[in-house]
Design a protein around this motif. Sequence first.
Motif: not given
Length: 248
Positions: A179-204
């Motif tokens: 009774g359990i469905r398991v799926n996933a999403v694969r985001p691409g270049l999404i405008d969040t602050d995660m890019h800043a965490s990687g050292g490049e806020p302007g990556r997008i």
Amino acid sequence: MTRVILITGASRGIGAATVRLAAQRGYAVCVNYRSSAEAARTLVAEIEQSGGRAIAVAADVALESDVIRLFRTVDNELGTLSALVNNAGILEPQADVDSMSAARLQRVFATNVFGTMLCAREAVLRMSTKRGGSGGAIVNVSSMAARLGSPHEYVDYAASKGAVDTFTIGLSKEVGDAGIRVNAVRPGLIDTDMHASGGEPGRIERLKGSVPMQRGGTADEVANAILWLLSDEASYATGTFIDVSGGR
């Protein structure tokens, strides 16, 4: 009966957007966070002011004891879990593989892979119809990095998301008759602050030319895909992926 959803890493970005949309769709929401307590509390207050129900729970999904406590808190405060979004994820500053330490790899895989698997385990224990549950749905937040590899940036992060993809397929087949469905999403270049965490806020801005749609995506666009996979409209979808990447 009100549906209950747990969203990990939910105090900002894609997680916070998913919290808001899930609340709008009638879910009682557990907002999990690791360190952003103020952001999580603000998000819960926003949901409650709109007439919804939400709680914030601090837990590091890389720690098994924290994961167990997190799910027990949901049991006690919200009730029967019907949906899990494995959104918590980290990345380290951009680097080539030849400069990555074992400690870095352990941090990335502990959260992105082991955390996802531990949370899924706890969800299955509660949802499985073979264990007396009522079924449910899990959505894992992967990344287009799993397919693109992220050379000279985050090969370790990409590899961890490749593991999430494989886990999604395997678990979907393991619990499809429970009774359990398991799926996933694969985001691409999404405008969040995660890019800043990687050292490049302007990556997008640097990479948007490689996207057929010539722009970055939004957290809301990813949240919409997640909520569709959780919904009854996706009742025959399991072990599948939605790439939210502008065609990249």
